[in-house]
Write a protein that holds these residues in place. Sequence first.
Motif, PDB file in Angstrom:
ATOM      1  N   MET A  31       0.835  -1.202   0.000  1.00 15.20           N
ATOM      2  CA  MET A  31       0.000   0.000   0.000  1.00 15.20           C
ATOM      3  C   MET A  31       0.876   1.262   0.000  1.00 15.20           C
ATOM      4  O   MET A  31       1.915   1.285   0.641  1.00 15.20           O
ATOM      5  CB  MET A  31      -0.870   0.012   1.258  1.00 15.20           C
ATOM      6  CG  MET A  31      -1.987  -1.028   1.214  1.00 15.20           C
ATOM      7  SD  MET A  31      -3.107  -0.644  -0.121  1.00 15.20           S
ATOM      8  CE  MET A  31      -3.672  -2.280  -0.512  1.00 15.20           C
ATOM      9  N   ILE A  32       0.388   2.276  -0.653  1.00 16.13           N
ATOM     10  CA  ILE A  32       1.134   3.535  -0.712  1.00 16.13           C
ATOM     11  C   ILE A  32       0.415   4.578   0.146  1.00 16.13           C
ATOM     12  O   ILE A  32      -0.808   4.701   0.086  1.00 16.13           O
ATOM     13  CB  ILE A  32       1.212   4.055  -2.159  1.00 16.13           C
ATOM     14  CG1 ILE A  32       1.771   2.922  -3.024  1.00 16.13           C
ATOM     15  CG2 ILE A  32       1.994   5.364  -2.229  1.00 16.13           C
ATOM     16  CD1 ILE A  32       2.881   3.221  -3.907  1.00 16.13           C
ATOM     17  N   SER A  33       1.197   5.289   0.941  1.00 14.90           N
ATOM     18  CA  SER A  33       0.640   6.378   1.747  1.00 14.90           C
ATOM     19  C   SER A  33       1.353   7.680   1.423  1.00 14.90           C
ATOM     20  O   SER A  33       2.583   7.736   1.434  1.00 14.90           O
ATOM     21  CB  SER A  33       0.832   6.100   3.238  1.00 14.90           C
ATOM     22  OG  SER A  33       0.179   4.918   3.614  1.00 14.90           O
ATOM     23  N   ASN A  89      -5.835   0.645   2.060  1.00  9.63           N
ATOM     24  CA  ASN A  89      -6.015   1.476   0.860  1.00  9.63           C
ATOM     25  C   ASN A  89      -4.752   2.267   0.554  1.00  9.63           C
ATOM     26  O   ASN A  89      -3.996   2.594   1.461  1.00  9.63           O
ATOM     27  CB  ASN A  89      -7.126   2.519   1.088  1.00  9.63           C
ATOM     28  CG  ASN A  89      -8.443   1.904   1.500  1.00  9.63           C
ATOM     29  OD1 ASN A  89      -9.196   1.416   0.662  1.00  9.63           O
ATOM     30  ND2 ASN A  89      -8.726   1.910   2.786  1.00  9.63           N
ATOM     31  N   ASN A  90      -4.578   2.594  -0.722  1.00  6.52           N
ATOM     32  CA  ASN A  90      -3.599   3.617  -1.062  1.00  6.52           C
ATOM     33  C   ASN A  90      -4.248   4.939  -0.673  1.00  6.52           C
ATOM     34  O   ASN A  90      -5.373   5.217  -1.092  1.00  6.52           O
ATOM     35  CB  ASN A  90      -3.322   3.643  -2.567  1.00  6.52           C
ATOM     36  CG  ASN A  90      -2.570   2.407  -3.026  1.00  6.52           C
ATOM     37  OD1 ASN A  90      -1.797   1.823  -2.257  1.00  6.52           O
ATOM     38  ND2 ASN A  90      -2.782   2.009  -4.264  1.00  6.52           N
ATOM     39  N   VAL A  91      -3.571   5.726   0.139  1.00  5.31           N
ATOM     40  CA  VAL A  91      -4.216   6.940   0.642  1.00  5.31           C
ATOM     41  C   VAL A  91      -3.366   8.194   0.476  1.00  5.31           C
ATOM     42  O   VAL A  91      -2.139   8.139   0.501  1.00  5.31           O
ATOM     43  CB  VAL A  91      -4.553   6.841   2.159  1.00  5.31           C
ATOM     44  CG1 VAL A  91      -5.645   5.824   2.412  1.00  5.31           C
ATOM     45  CG2 VAL A  91      -3.317   6.550   2.994  1.00  5.31           C
ATOM     46  N   GLU A 150       5.740   5.854   8.404  1.00  7.24           N
ATOM     47  CA  GLU A 150       6.313   5.001   7.362  1.00  7.24           C
ATOM     48  C   GLU A 150       5.844   5.428   5.960  1.00  7.24           C
ATOM     49  O   GLU A 150       6.196   4.776   4.970  1.00  7.24           O
ATOM     50  CB  GLU A 150       5.923   3.536   7.623  1.00  7.24           C
ATOM     51  CG  GLU A 150       4.441   3.186   7.406  1.00  7.24           C
ATOM     52  CD  GLU A 150       3.499   3.651   8.538  1.00  7.24           C
ATOM     53  OE1 GLU A 150       3.941   4.416   9.425  1.00  7.24           O
ATOM     54  OE2 GLU A 150       2.316   3.266   8.516  1.00  7.24           O
ATOM     55  N   ALA A 151       5.075   6.511   5.865  1.00 10.48           N
ATOM     56  CA  ALA A 151       4.558   6.957   4.558  1.00 10.48           C
ATOM     57  C   ALA A 151       5.700   7.125   3.562  1.00 10.48           C
ATOM     58  O   ALA A 151       6.756   7.665   3.897  1.00 10.48           O
ATOM     59  CB  ALA A 151       3.790   8.264   4.714  1.00 10.48           C
ATOM     60  N   GLN A 152       5.454   6.660   2.331  1.00 10.37           N
ATOM     61  CA  GLN A 152       6.491   6.757   1.291  1.00 10.37           C
ATOM     62  C   GLN A 152       6.713   8.200   0.861  1.00 10.37           C
ATOM     63  O   GLN A 152       7.798   8.554   0.406  1.00 10.37           O
ATOM     64  CB  GLN A 152       6.072   5.938   0.057  1.00 10.37           C
ATOM     65  CG  GLN A 152       6.094   4.437   0.266  1.00 10.37           C
ATOM     66  CD  GLN A 152       4.763   3.906   0.807  1.00 10.37           C
ATOM     67  OE1 GLN A 152       3.943   4.648   1.365  1.00 10.37           O
ATOM     68  NE2 GLN A 152       4.550   2.611   0.661  1.00 10.37           N
ATOM     69  N   VAL A 153       5.666   9.028   0.984  1.00  6.48           N
ATOM     70  CA  VAL A 153       5.789  10.433   0.583  1.00  6.48           C
ATOM     71  C   VAL A 153       5.225  11.311   1.691  1.00  6.48           C
ATOM     72  O   VAL A 153       4.134  11.051   2.193  1.00  6.48           O
ATOM     73  CB  VAL A 153       4.981  10.718  -0.714  1.00  6.48           C
ATOM     74  CG1 VAL A 153       5.245  12.129  -1.207  1.00  6.48           C
ATOM     75  CG2 VAL A 153       5.294   9.699  -1.796  1.00  6.48           C
TER      76      VAL A 153
END
Length: 221
Positions: free
Chosen positions: A1-3, A120-122, A136-139
């Motif tokens: 998942m992407i955050s 979800n990707n959020v 830990e969010a990627q962005v």
Amino acid sequence: MISVAIDGPAGAGKSTVARAAAKELGYIYVDTGALYRAVGLYMLQHGISVSDEDAVVKELSTLQVSLEFRGGEQHVLLCGEDVSAQIRTPEVSMAASAVSAMQPVRSFLFDLQKNMAKTNNVIMDGRDIGTVVLPEAQVKIFLTASDEERAGRRYRELLEKGQNASFEEVLNDLRARDYADSHRAAAPLKPAEDSVLVDTTGLSLENSVQKVLQVVRQKLG
Ligand code: DC
């Protein structure tokens, strides 16, 4: 998942920019301020003083907050009732800021936010998303703009909704809320160390969205 975490002060355009960017990316947009607003609204409805932490915390055992997504739009439910429109008043803004300074209120809303990102990707916006909720969010983006520009946007929003306010009042409220949000002990508003600063002063909505998307695409490769 992407955050993607978007934090920043009131009126920086977080919600508008995050909503548009989420649409573009096909992610779910989660507005976490709405959760604090729902808690604030509950206290106002029940005559609980938001400066009385013990009284506010006592209510947490009976109050229920949840999120629903319909047509890609977030709706916030307070004890099962959709209060998405009711939470957008200056009184609720101040009450939300007050209850958000209380650690038990933050803990109460933590799992709900965390679980959204697990499944979800959020794009999640708030004050402590990059620092506390999704470290830990990627962005991570810290979105800001000058005080006057932010107050101007809020002022026009209120007028459009037919609510009464003066620009001075809105500017003073916004500064008071920024100060409180940045100086509280519990999860104060501050940029995460690994966040990218995006200043939207003088930028159109379209250009702000493009800037945010640029950062996201760069980070995700
Ligand atoms: O983003 P907003 O204006 O809807 O937020 C309302 C209040 O909730 C704001 O004064 C600070 C608080 N808040 C918070 O402490 N942490 C978040 N993640 C989101 C909002």
